[in-house]
Design an enzyme around this catalytic site. Structure first.
Site, PDB file in Angstrom:
ATOM      1  N   GLU A   1       2.465 -10.055  -0.379  1.00 27.77           N
ATOM      2  CA  GLU A   1       2.777  -8.640  -0.219  1.00 27.77           C
ATOM      3  C   GLU A   1       4.282  -8.472  -0.028  1.00 27.77           C
ATOM      4  O   GLU A   1       5.005  -9.421   0.273  1.00 27.77           O
ATOM      5  CB  GLU A   1       2.027  -8.049   0.983  1.00 27.77           C
TER       6      GLU A   1
ATOM      7  N   HIS B   1       1.793  -8.463  -4.236  1.00 28.50           N
ATOM      8  CA  HIS B   1       0.727  -7.548  -3.833  1.00 28.50           C
ATOM      9  C   HIS B   1       1.378  -6.181  -3.594  1.00 28.50           C
ATOM     10  O   HIS B   1       1.754  -5.833  -2.485  1.00 28.50           O
ATOM     11  CB  HIS B   1       0.047  -8.065  -2.558  1.00 28.50           C
TER      12      HIS B   1
ATOM     13  N   ASP C   1       1.995 -17.146  -6.265  1.00 27.60           N
ATOM     14  CA  ASP C   1       2.516 -15.879  -6.787  1.00 27.60           C
ATOM     15  C   ASP C   1       1.363 -15.123  -7.420  1.00 27.60           C
ATOM     16  O   ASP C   1       1.162 -15.153  -8.627  1.00 27.60           O
ATOM     17  CB  ASP C   1       3.623 -16.173  -7.806  1.00 27.60           C
TER      18      ASP C   1
ATOM     19  N   ASP D   1       0.834  -1.186   0.000  1.00 26.59           N
ATOM     20  CA  ASP D   1       0.000   0.000   0.000  1.00 26.59           C
ATOM     21  C   ASP D   1       0.881   1.252   0.000  1.00 26.59           C
ATOM     22  O   ASP D   1       2.101   1.171  -0.075  1.00 26.59           O
ATOM     23  CB  ASP D   1      -0.907  -0.008   1.235  1.00 26.59           C
TER      24      ASP D   1
END
Length: 546
Positions: free
Chosen positions: A528, A473, A519, A164
């Site tokens: 992530e 991610h 994956d 993020d």
């Protein structure tokens, strides 16, 4: 495919194209070398890149490996020392291509270190430095204070924490500390190392860490308290960082944030004094302010997300190890026995003394004391050395009992399991350096696991190895339109908890813990990336390169 439709993510096949598993980067000529064969066979051979057999031998039966569910044999390649590129073959199957070379870790170290540049926030990434992974300036506007939206603050900069675009003080401080200790212990490895970033005038690793430290300083209040995190209210969609334009909030202070900022600034100040005295003084002053704030505020001040916020919390159950780290770094910085006494008073409160994560920072405090330039209390130093020796001996037992060499039990494969593998590599490295015991081989085995000697035969570092993770991610890696992922990113790895819906969809029930991985971009609990998973990789690679 709609690049912004996360529901249509591609992922790789569950099994690699190889049937024999090995570190896909390779080995130093004189190091121990092995490959894992997950089926019964008596003999193996090694071929060079032209397919000619250059070495052969008998396998060693290991037996059943609990965490992977495999019955494995080991091919010992240690007697092969000639530089070159090779494959292991047995039973009609082959390994990935691997190398034997004096500089085997150099390019991997460069990539894992350069990964931090790709996570920079508050700036654009120019093509000159970022290549095809360039992007425009992001998150440059002011943020508002959560407790009073009429107050705006300039808190731009730092590293995006993970997949993020949030930035978190405790995670950032620990990642920076891993890198600072890597430089402090292995300065020759980094003295001339250049990874193509904009700054100059000091080793690149210090320029990169400074980028994070400058942001951490912005998160400190004049009284020494420290805001816990800086994020939007909700996680951004899978867009490039410059397209994440939602309001940024500065969330309330925590005692862990204050402790970790005091600690990392105290650690950093003497390191930067050689290159920039003014910056070193700023770090020292910041460390003192936050350490004194901690002293005035002895109670635990946790952080939990307010209602309506879904970004990372990074809450903890106490702040004992954070204070221990802060006080020991302050003693190392100042030599004042008052700080040592405050740290020593925490020893009876029982927290791990050899942990290097963001929730338990005891190992960083122990390291600060063992490396400090001042006269030490020998009984405390001996206690800390014994803790490292005891922990390393236990982890060696786990590594020896694992067919793939990971110092993990079958119950250790949870969210971010690769972080634990690498942190345990750090413990082997530090015990080898500070206490003796010849743990270098065990540290290498943890890296071998990460780089492909695992039951999925995949390198868990993007861009490294013939068969590697490529769909983490990670928002910019998904949204940039580039097929090949940003290199050098360590992904989370197997997680038997299957902690997100996509993981439950992809991994069949009953899958052995070490194989609970895919994956796949959508699975944040498997794939992530984070800054504090990359930082121990840099440390271990620097140790092995030294």
């Amino acid at each position: 495919m709609d690049r912004y439709d996360i529901k249509h993510t591609l992922h790789r096949e569950k099994r690699p194209p190889f049937g024999i598993f090995i570190d896909q980067a390779g080995f130093l000529p004189g190091s121990a070398k092995s490959a894992v064969i997950p089926f019964e066979c008596d003999f193996f051979e090694i071929t060079d890149k032209n397919g000619s057999v250059v070495f052969s031998g008998e396998t060693q039966s290991f037996g059943n490996d609990e965490a992977s569910g495999d019955k494995v044999c080991i091919a010992d390649l240690s007697r092969l020392t000639k530089k070159g590129k090779y494959r292991v073959k047995a039973g009609g199957k082959s390994s990935a291509l691997f190398s034997i070379d004096d500089n085997i870790y150099d390019s991997i170290l460069d990539r894992t270190l350069k990964a931090f540049y790709f996570l920079r926030c508050g700036c654009g990434l120019d093509e000159k430095y970022a290549g095809v992974w360039k992007h425009d300036r992001c998150h440059t506007g002011k943020a508002v204070l959560w407790e009073d939206n009429s107050v705006s603050l300039d808190v731009s900069g730092g590293w995006h924490d993970a997949g993020d675009y949030g930035r978190y003080v405790t995670a950032g401080a620990v990642a920076a500390a891993h890198l600072l200790y890597a430089y402090k212990l292995f300065p020759r490895v980094f003295a001339q190392r250049r990874v193509n970033i904009p700054e100059s005038g000091m080793p690149d690793i210090l320029s990169e860490v400074r980028y994070e430290l400058e942001w951490l300083l912005k998160m400190q209040n004049p009284d020494g308290s420290v805001y816990h995190k800086l994020t939007t209210l909700l996680h951004a969609p899978f867009v490039m960082p410059e397209h994440d334009t939602e309001t940024l909030y500065v969330f309330p202070v925590s005692s862990m944030a204050a402790a970790d900022l005091a600690a990392v600034c105290a650690l950093a100040s003497p390191v930067y004094a050689k290159f920039d005295g003014e910056f070193a003084d700023r770090l020292r002053e910041a460390a003192v302010r936050s350490a004194e704030w901690l002293d005035r505020n002895p109670g635990f001040m946790d952080f939990t997300n307010p209602e309506g916020c879904n970004t990372g919390s990074y809450g903890q159950w106490d702040d004992k190890s954070n204070r221990w780290w802060a006080y020991m770094e302050m003693f190392s910085l100042t030599g004042s026995t008052d700080w040592f006494d405050k740290a020593n008073a925490l020893l009876d409160t029982h927290f791990p003394l050899t942990e290097f994560g963001y929730t338990e920072t005891g190992g960083l405090g122990s390291l600060a004391y063992l490396l400090c330039p001042h006269e030490k209390d020998e009984s405390t130093a001996e206690k800390l050395r014994n803790e490292f020796s005891r922990t390393a001996a236990y982890l060696k037992k786990l590594s020896d009992e694992c067919g793939y060499g990971a110092a993990m039990t079958s119950h250790d494969f949870w969210w971010g399991s690769n972080m634990n593998v690498l942190k345990r590599g750090m413990i082997f490295a530090l015990t080898d350096m500070l206490c003796g015991g010849e743990y270098r081989c065990q540290a290498e085995r943890q890296l071998h696991y990460i780089l492909g000697c695992n039951p999925l035969g995949i390198s868990y570092i993007t861009g490294v190895g013939e068969y590697h993770s490529n769909f983490p991610h990670l928002r910019p890696a998904y949204a940039d339109g580039v097929d090949e992922c940003i290199p050098g990113m360590v992904v989370g790895g197997p997680n038997s908890g299957l902690s997100d819906p996509r993981a439950k969809e992809l991994i069949p029930s009953g899958t052995p813990p070490m194989k609970c991985y895919a994956d796949d971009t959508e699975s944040y609990s498997l794939n992530e990336i984070t800054i504090y998973w990359n930082s121990p990789a840099v440390f271990v690679l620097a140790y092995l390169s030294n």
